[in-house]
Design a protein around this motif. Structure first.
Motif, PDB file in Angstrom:
ATOM      1  N   GLY A 185      37.005  13.855  33.151  1.00 18.00           N
ATOM      2  CA  GLY A 185      36.421  12.519  33.047  1.00 18.00           C
ATOM      3  C   GLY A 185      35.451  12.242  34.176  1.00 18.00           C
ATOM      4  N   PHE A 186      35.782  12.723  35.362  1.00 13.37           N
ATOM      5  CA  PHE A 186      34.880  12.583  36.508  1.00 13.37           C
ATOM      6  C   PHE A 186      33.570  13.313  36.251  1.00 13.37           C
ATOM      7  CE2 PHE A 186      33.967  14.710  40.769  1.00 13.37           C
ATOM      8  CZ  PHE A 186      33.029  13.754  41.129  1.00 13.37           C
ATOM      9  N   PHE A 187      33.656  14.534  35.694  1.00 17.15           N
ATOM     10  CA  PHE A 187      32.448  15.305  35.377  1.00 17.15           C
ATOM     11  C   PHE A 187      31.569  14.578  34.360  1.00 17.15           C
ATOM     12  CE2 PHE A 187      31.103  18.071  31.754  1.00 17.15           C
ATOM     13  CZ  PHE A 187      29.884  18.480  32.279  1.00 17.15           C
ATOM     14  N   ALA A 196      21.144   7.805  33.069  1.00 15.39           N
ATOM     15  CA  ALA A 196      19.773   8.298  32.875  1.00 15.39           C
ATOM     16  C   ALA A 196      19.566   9.690  33.452  1.00 15.39           C
ATOM     17  CB  ALA A 196      18.753   7.323  33.471  1.00 15.39           C
ATOM     18  N   GLY A 197      20.613  10.468  33.523  1.00 18.67           N
ATOM     19  CA  GLY A 197      20.481  11.853  33.931  1.00 18.67           C
ATOM     20  C   GLY A 197      20.320  12.049  35.428  1.00 18.67           C
ATOM     21  N   PRO A 198      20.068  13.301  35.827  1.00 18.94           N
ATOM     22  CA  PRO A 198      19.819  14.467  34.973  1.00 18.94           C
ATOM     23  C   PRO A 198      21.057  14.904  34.191  1.00 18.94           C
ATOM     24  CG  PRO A 198      20.045  15.140  37.275  1.00 18.94           C
ATOM     25  CD  PRO A 198      20.029  13.639  37.270  1.00 18.94           C
ATOM     26  N   ILE A 199      20.808  15.636  33.093  1.00 20.25           N
ATOM     27  CA  ILE A 199      21.898  16.186  32.298  1.00 20.25           C
ATOM     28  C   ILE A 199      22.525  17.325  33.101  1.00 20.25           C
ATOM     29  CG2 ILE A 199      22.504  17.364  30.150  1.00 20.25           C
ATOM     30  CD1 ILE A 199      19.979  16.034  28.925  1.00 20.25           C
ATOM     31  N   VAL A 200      23.823  17.186  33.389  1.00 13.84           N
ATOM     32  CA  VAL A 200      24.499  18.143  34.264  1.00 13.84           C
ATOM     33  C   VAL A 200      25.319  19.121  33.437  1.00 13.84           C
ATOM     34  CG1 VAL A 200      26.140  18.410  36.165  1.00 13.84           C
ATOM     35  CG2 VAL A 200      24.598  16.441  36.123  1.00 13.84           C
ATOM     36  N   ALA A 203      28.958  24.243  34.053  1.00 14.69           N
ATOM     37  CA  ALA A 203      28.954  25.439  34.900  1.00 14.69           C
ATOM     38  C   ALA A 203      28.416  25.150  36.297  1.00 14.69           C
ATOM     39  CB  ALA A 203      28.124  26.539  34.242  1.00 14.69           C
ATOM     40  N   ASP A 204      27.543  24.148  36.405  1.00 16.04           N
ATOM     41  CA  ASP A 204      26.976  23.797  37.707  1.00 16.04           C
ATOM     42  C   ASP A 204      27.837  22.797  38.467  1.00 16.04           C
ATOM     43  OD1 ASP A 204      24.723  25.387  37.237  1.00 16.04           O
ATOM     44  OD2 ASP A 204      23.707  23.765  36.166  1.00 16.04           O
ATOM     45  N   PHE A 205      28.490  21.883  37.742  1.00 19.41           N
ATOM     46  CA  PHE A 205      29.190  20.785  38.423  1.00 19.41           C
ATOM     47  C   PHE A 205      30.685  21.028  38.597  1.00 19.41           C
ATOM     48  CE2 PHE A 205      31.005  16.554  38.937  1.00 19.41           C
ATOM     49  CZ  PHE A 205      30.127  15.992  39.856  1.00 19.41           C
ATOM     50  N   VAL A 206      31.332  21.619  37.609  1.00 19.64           N
ATOM     51  CA  VAL A 206      32.785  21.795  37.650  1.00 19.64           C
ATOM     52  C   VAL A 206      33.247  22.517  38.915  1.00 19.64           C
ATOM     53  CG1 VAL A 206      34.702  23.031  36.558  1.00 19.64           C
ATOM     54  CG2 VAL A 206      33.186  21.592  35.177  1.00 19.64           C
ATOM     55  N   PRO A 207      32.580  23.600  39.375  1.00 14.97           N
ATOM     56  CA  PRO A 207      33.038  24.260  40.599  1.00 14.97           C
ATOM     57  C   PRO A 207      33.009  23.347  41.832  1.00 14.97           C
ATOM     58  CG  PRO A 207      31.552  25.693  39.388  1.00 14.97           C
ATOM     59  CD  PRO A 207      31.472  24.347  38.736  1.00 14.97           C
ATOM     60  N   GLN A 208      32.244  22.272  41.792  1.00  9.66           N
ATOM     61  CA  GLN A 208      32.156  21.372  42.936  1.00  9.66           C
ATOM     62  C   GLN A 208      33.297  20.364  42.994  1.00  9.66           C
ATOM     63  OE1 GLN A 208      28.129  19.800  43.879  1.00  9.66           O
ATOM     64  NE2 GLN A 208      27.476  20.740  41.957  1.00  9.66           N
ATOM     65  N   TYR A 292      28.113  16.066  46.582  1.00  9.23           N
ATOM     66  CA  TYR A 292      27.878  16.785  45.325  1.00  9.23           C
ATOM     67  C   TYR A 292      26.381  17.010  45.123  1.00  9.23           C
ATOM     68  CZ  TYR A 292      32.678  15.374  44.429  1.00  9.23           C
ATOM     69  OH  TYR A 292      34.037  15.181  44.526  1.00  9.23           O
ATOM     70  N   LYS A 293      26.053  18.130  44.508  1.00 17.12           N
ATOM     71  CA  LYS A 293      24.659  18.482  44.265  1.00 17.12           C
ATOM     72  C   LYS A 293      24.346  18.408  42.771  1.00 17.12           C
ATOM     73  CE  LYS A 293      24.090  21.369  48.374  1.00 17.12           C
ATOM     74  NZ  LYS A 293      23.706  22.698  48.915  1.00 17.12           N
ATOM     75  N   LEU A 294      23.327  17.628  42.444  1.00 19.32           N
ATOM     76  CA  LEU A 294      22.843  17.530  41.068  1.00 19.32           C
ATOM     77  C   LEU A 294      21.591  18.386  40.916  1.00 19.32           C
ATOM     78  CD1 LEU A 294      23.212  13.674  40.424  1.00 19.32           C
ATOM     79  CD2 LEU A 294      24.847  15.495  39.933  1.00 19.32           C
ATOM     80  N   PRO A 295      21.291  18.847  39.706  1.00 18.28           N
ATOM     81  CA  PRO A 295      20.134  19.721  39.513  1.00 18.28           C
ATOM     82  C   PRO A 295      18.809  18.987  39.686  1.00 18.28           C
ATOM     83  CG  PRO A 295      21.085  19.122  37.394  1.00 18.28           C
ATOM     84  CD  PRO A 295      22.027  18.605  38.444  1.00 18.28           C
ATOM     85  N   VAL A 296      17.811  19.712  40.123  1.00 14.80           N
ATOM     86  CA  VAL A 296      16.456  19.177  40.215  1.00 14.80           C
ATOM     87  C   VAL A 296      15.956  18.890  38.804  1.00 14.80           C
ATOM     88  CG1 VAL A 296      14.075  19.705  40.874  1.00 14.80           C
ATOM     89  CG2 VAL A 296      15.973  20.390  42.362  1.00 14.80           C
TER      90      VAL A 296
END
Length: 552
Positions: A185-187, A196-200, A203-208, A292-296
């Motif tokens: 739910g957090f993810f 309004a994104g970015p769409i995460v 695979a990029d967010f769960v490990p964090q 946490y890091k979000l994608p460019v």
């Protein structure tokens, strides 16, 4: 105290928007508590999940139920996909996930589009009824929801794509499912990028989610810089020029000269970039402040040298999502499919029919059909068609993702044509390998102008509105009064010029500015923050404007 109560309770008068002081009061409070709980991983996830739900409730009220439904549905489907040893069962579960998610999205976002298209095609007069609201009212015994209108939940297009990618990535064995529904739910709902994104990607967010959080001085400086940059883009380069120039022109384009309409289009290119990338910058900065890091999501898109390059730089999270979950699965640049051919035939007919008449639409679809038949006897033509049909489908779907209207489909189709046309032009262009500065400048300018003028289908309220806009350009440029227009709106054009100059600055210069801010001491940072706040809040419009991509 009353203001805090208003901020933390649902009220249409107090939405949480990044450009409002209320949001920063909200963030200061929740960040203070976060600083206490962040070291405890389970508590951290639960806290941020709860805060994200509160944020969404503040934004969308009881539509939070749709978000929770999507969360619960894909959490358990993801676990079932992973545990199943049958490929057929796995595919079936993935299909169920996609159907439920896209079905929910289509119900809320495309009900009017499909109904109006059907009525237009078959000359019927069906009306949209909100059966979900009707059922809820009947079940609860209270007429809480209106049944004659379907309201689009904020951010549904973004979190729907995230949950779809989660299920598909588990099927592809790229990730393992989360064992905690709180973590999942957090993810799904992480509030900086929720609406309004970015769409995460999972695979990029769960490990964090379960990592140790350490926020360095560099992270803090970079996060602050991204937030300030986002506020400047949104409040100065987007809202100011929109409120003081562009909205007036776009409301009644026939009241202004063709030259003024053209300048408004160039202004809109800056506005939508400043608005959307500004939101993304703030979201990235807020996430980084929490570790946490979000994608460019943007990479100087107006430096693009062709249309395909533009879409590798603009809304990168959507472009890459469409590539991985639509373009490649339907064949990529290798081959078409029955789906590809059927889709392109139907969309060609309906799209032309929407802007013209039945006979022309039938002629256009017949032309496409004839070409498909010829490909059966011409391997060379089949090769060319198959390499490009999926590009067109991806861009058409990308256009439709942005809005439930044929004008968005046309906008996506024009960009698809731009991509395909360049693929052939580069084979015969004598300048393709040239490194001369003037060639590079010409390619950037040509791409920028093409992108700008196709955006009228994005910005225009209707096809009639778009026609009136172009009619002014064709019939009433009024060149003798061009200087008068520039002088009348001189402050707007100065801001526009400043916005484009900063956008086209070399990467090295931008990097130097960012590093200088990050390395500066806290006093300098504080002075810059205060200065930016003063400039932004002195130039903002009389009323705060929501971010453009909230409507998607």
């Amino acid at each position: 105290m009353n203001r805090l109560i208003d901020i933390f309770s649902f009220s249409e008068d107090f939405p949480l928007i990044f450009t409002q002081a209320n949001f920063w009061i909200f963030f200061a409070v929740i960040y203070f508590i976060y600083a206490i709980v962040y070291s405890k991983k389970s508590l951290r996830s639960a806290y941020l999940f709860a805060i994200s739900l509160l944020f969404y409730y503040k934004t969308s009220g009881l539509f939070i139920g749709i978000l929770l439904f999507s969360t619960v549905n894909d959490f358990f489907l993801g676990r079932a996909i992973y545990k199943s040893r049958s490929v057929l069962v796995q595919k079936t579960l993935v299909a169920i996930s996609v159907i439920i998610n896209l079905g929910t999205l289509c119900y809320f976002k495309y009900a009017y589009f499909f109904t109006e298209s059907y009525n237009f095609l078959f000359q019927t007069d069906y009306e949209v009824i909100n059966y979900l609201a009707q059922w809820t009212n009947t079940w609860s015994g209270v007429d809480y929801f209106t049944v004659d209108k379907i309201i689009l939940p904020v951010g549904i297009s973004f979190y729907t794509f995230q949950t779809i990618s989660y299920s598909v990535d588990i099927y592809r064995k790229q990730i393992k499912p989360l064992t905690s529904i709180i973590d999942f739910g957090f993810f799904v709902s992480f509030f900086p990028q929720l609406v309004a994104g970015p769409i995460v990607r999972a695979a990029d967010f769960v490990p964090q989610i379960r990592k140790e959080i350490t926020i360095t001085k560099k992270d803090f400086g970079q996060a602050t810089f991204m937030i300030l940059k986002g506020l400047i883009k949104k409040m100065l380069f987007a809202d100011y020029i929109a409120a003081n120039f562009m909205d007036r022109v776009f409301d009644v384009p026939e009241m202004f000269s063709g030259f003024t309409n053209i300048m408004a289009m160039f202004g809109y290119s800056l506005q939508i970039y400043g608005d959307f990338s500004g939101y993304t910058d703030i979201a990235i900065g807020l996430a980084l402040l929490m570790g946490y890091k979000l994608p460019v999501n943007f990479n100087s898109p107006y430096k693009a040298i062709h249309c395909g390059d533009f879409w590798r730089r603009w809304h990168i999270s959507l472009s890459s999502w469409l590539k991985d979950y639509l373009y490649i699965p339907i064949g990529g640049n290798r081959n078409g499919s029955i789906f590809s051919y059927t889709f392109i035939l139907i969309f060609t007919f309906l799209g032309v029919f929407a802007i013209s008449d039945y006979s022309i639409a039938l002629l256009a679809a017949s032309g496409i059909g004839a070409m498909l038949i010829i490909t059966l006897f011409s391997p060379r033509l089949a090769w060319h068609f198959n390499r490009n049909v999926n590009i067109m489908i991806t861009m058409l779907v990308g256009g439709l993702w942005h809005g439930a209207s044929w004008k968005f489909v046309i906008w996506g189709g024009l960009n698809g044509i731009g991509i395909v046309a360049y693929k052939y032009w580069r084979k015969i262009s004598p300048y393709e390998e040239s490194k001369a500065w003037y060639v590079l400048l010409w390619r950037i300018a040509l791409t920028f102008v093409f992108i700008t003028f196709t955006r009228i289908y994005f910005r225009g309220n209707s096809m009639d509105h778009i026609d009136r806009f172009y009619q002014q350009i064709v019939t009433n440029m009024d060149w003798p009064n061009a200087l008068a227009v520039l002088w009348e709106y001189r402050m707007v054009f100065i801001v526009m010029l400043l916005g484009y100059i900063t956008h086209w600055l070399p990467y090295r210069t931008k990097g130097w500015i960012e590093n200088a801010f990050i390395k500066s001491n806290m006093l300098v940072k504080a002075v810059v923050v205060i200065a930016v706040a003063i400039v932004c809040y002195q130039t903002y419009a009389a009323d705060f404007q929501p971010f453009i991509y909230f409507q998607f």
